[in-house]
Design a protein around this motif. Structure first.
Motif, short mmCIF file in Angstrom:
data_model
loop_
_atom_site.label_atom_id
_atom_site.label_comp_id
_atom_site.label_asym_id
_atom_site.label_seq_id
_atom_site.Cartn_x
_atom_site.Cartn_y
_atom_site.Cartn_z
N TYR A 161 0.83 -1.20 0.00
CA TYR A 161 0.00 0.00 0.00
C TYR A 161 0.87 1.26 0.00
CZ TYR A 161 -4.60 -2.14 0.35
OH TYR A 161 -5.75 -2.82 0.06
N GLY A 162 1.93 1.26 0.79
CA GLY A 162 2.84 2.41 0.82
C GLY A 162 3.51 2.64 -0.52
N ASN A 163 3.96 1.56 -1.16
CA ASN A 163 4.65 1.68 -2.45
C ASN A 163 3.73 2.13 -3.58
OD1 ASN A 163 7.09 0.87 -1.36
ND2 ASN A 163 6.79 -1.28 -1.89
N THR A 164 2.44 1.87 -3.43
CA THR A 164 1.50 2.27 -4.48
C THR A 164 0.79 3.58 -4.15
OG1 THR A 164 -0.26 0.90 -3.51
CG2 THR A 164 1.09 -0.10 -5.25
N GLY A 165 1.18 4.20 -3.02
CA GLY A 165 0.59 5.49 -2.66
C GLY A 165 -0.84 5.39 -2.15
N ARG A 166 -1.21 4.23 -1.66
CA ARG A 166 -2.56 4.04 -1.13
C ARG A 166 -2.50 3.89 0.38
NH1 ARG A 166 -3.53 -0.13 -5.87
NH2 ARG A 166 -4.21 1.35 -7.43
N GLU A 167 -3.63 4.14 1.02
CA GLU A 167 -3.71 3.99 2.46
C GLU A 167 -4.27 2.61 2.80
OE1 GLU A 167 -6.09 6.07 6.11
OE2 GLU A 167 -5.37 7.37 4.48
N LEU A 168 -3.58 1.92 3.69
CA LEU A 168 -4.02 0.60 4.14
C LEU A 168 -5.31 0.74 4.93
CD1 LEU A 168 -3.31 -2.46 4.46
CD2 LEU A 168 -2.11 -1.84 6.54
N PRO A 169 -6.39 0.04 4.52
CA PRO A 169 -7.64 0.15 5.28
C PRO A 169 -7.44 -0.37 6.70
CG PRO A 169 -7.93 -1.23 3.31
CD PRO A 169 -6.48 -0.87 3.40
N PRO A 170 -7.81 0.39 7.73
CA PRO A 170 -7.54 -0.01 9.11
C PRO A 170 -8.13 -1.36 9.50
CG PRO A 170 -8.93 1.95 9.04
CD PRO A 170 -8.55 1.63 7.64
N GLY A 171 -9.33 -1.67 9.07
CA GLY A 171 -9.95 -2.94 9.44
C GLY A 171 -10.06 -3.87 8.26
N GLY A 172 -9.43 -3.53 7.16
CA GLY A 172 -9.59 -4.31 5.94
C GLY A 172 -10.94 -4.02 5.30
N ASP A 173 -11.10 -4.42 4.09
CA ASP A 173 -12.37 -4.31 3.38
C ASP A 173 -12.36 -5.34 2.26
OD1 ASP A 173 -10.71 -3.21 1.41
OD2 ASP A 173 -11.53 -1.20 1.58
N TRP A 174 -13.41 -5.39 1.48
CA TRP A 174 -13.49 -6.42 0.44
C TRP A 174 -12.43 -6.21 -0.64
CZ3 TRP A 174 -15.48 -10.80 1.44
CH2 TRP A 174 -16.54 -10.91 2.33
N THR A 175 -12.08 -4.97 -0.90
CA THR A 175 -11.03 -4.70 -1.88
C THR A 175 -9.69 -5.23 -1.39
OG1 THR A 175 -12.21 -2.75 -2.66
CG2 THR A 175 -9.88 -2.89 -3.22
N PHE A 176 -9.42 -5.02 -0.10
CA PHE A 176 -8.19 -5.55 0.49
C PHE A 176 -8.16 -7.08 0.37
CE2 PHE A 176 -5.99 -7.52 4.07
CZ PHE A 176 -4.74 -6.94 3.98
N PHE A 177 -9.28 -7.71 0.70
CA PHE A 177 -9.37 -9.16 0.63
C PHE A 177 -9.16 -9.66 -0.80
CE2 PHE A 177 -12.03 -13.13 0.70
CZ PHE A 177 -11.17 -13.86 1.51
N ALA A 178 -9.78 -9.00 -1.76
CA ALA A 178 -9.62 -9.38 -3.17
C ALA A 178 -8.17 -9.22 -3.61
CB ALA A 178 -10.54 -8.53 -4.05
N ARG A 179 -7.52 -8.11 -3.22
CA ARG A 179 -6.11 -7.90 -3.56
C ARG A 179 -5.24 -8.99 -2.93
NH1 ARG A 179 -6.73 -1.71 -2.78
NH2 ARG A 179 -6.96 -1.08 -4.94
N ALA A 180 -5.54 -9.35 -1.68
CA ALA A 180 -4.75 -10.38 -0.99
C ALA A 180 -4.88 -11.72 -1.70
CB ALA A 180 -5.20 -10.49 0.46
N LEU A 181 -6.09 -12.09 -2.09
CA LEU A 181 -6.30 -13.37 -2.78
C LEU A 181 -5.57 -13.38 -4.13
CD1 LEU A 181 -10.08 -14.07 -2.10
CD2 LEU A 181 -8.10 -15.25 -1.10
N GLN A 182 -5.68 -12.29 -4.86
CA GLN A 182 -5.01 -12.22 -6.15
C GLN A 182 -3.50 -12.24 -5.98
OE1 GLN A 182 -5.83 -8.74 -8.49
NE2 GLN A 182 -5.17 -9.75 -10.37
#
Length: 77
Positions: free
Chosen positions: A50-71
Motif C-alpha cells: 500500500y505504501g509503495n502504491t501510494g494508497r492507504e491501508l484500510p484499518p480494518g480491511g475491506d473487500w477490496t483488500f481481501f480481493a487484492r490479498a487473494l489475487q
C-alpha cells in the motif's frame, strides 16, 4: 442430456489452487498450503504494498483488500 450452457462452458483463465500439487507454467508447484502461506505472507507485508502504491491501508480491511490479498497470493512467494 446436457444443457446448452453445459456444452459451451469453458474453464476460467483464473489460476486454480488445489490440494493436489500442480505445476505452473514457470515450474513452481502450487498447493493449498503453499497458497495459504503466500496469502498470510502478503497480508503481513500489505502495508509495504500500500505504501509503495501510494494508497492507504484500510484499518480494518475491506473487500477490496481481501480481493487484492487473494489475487496477490497466486503470485506471491
Amino acid at each position: 442430456m446436457r444443457s446448452a450452457a453445459e456444452k459451451t462452458w469453458q474453464p476460467s483463465s483464473v489460476p486454480c489452487v488445489t490440494a493436489t500439487p500442480k505445476k505452473e507454467a514457470h515450474g513452481r508447484t502450487r498447493t493449498l498450503p503453499s497458497f495459504l502461506e503466500a496469502l498470510a505472507a502478503w497480508i503481513d507485508d500489505a502495508d509495504g504494498w500500500y505504501g509503495n502504491t501510494g494508497r492507504e491501508l484500510p484499518p480494518g480491511g475491506d473487500w477490496t483488500f481481501f480481493a487484492r490479498a487473494l489475487q496477490a497470493a497466486t503470485m506471491y512467494e
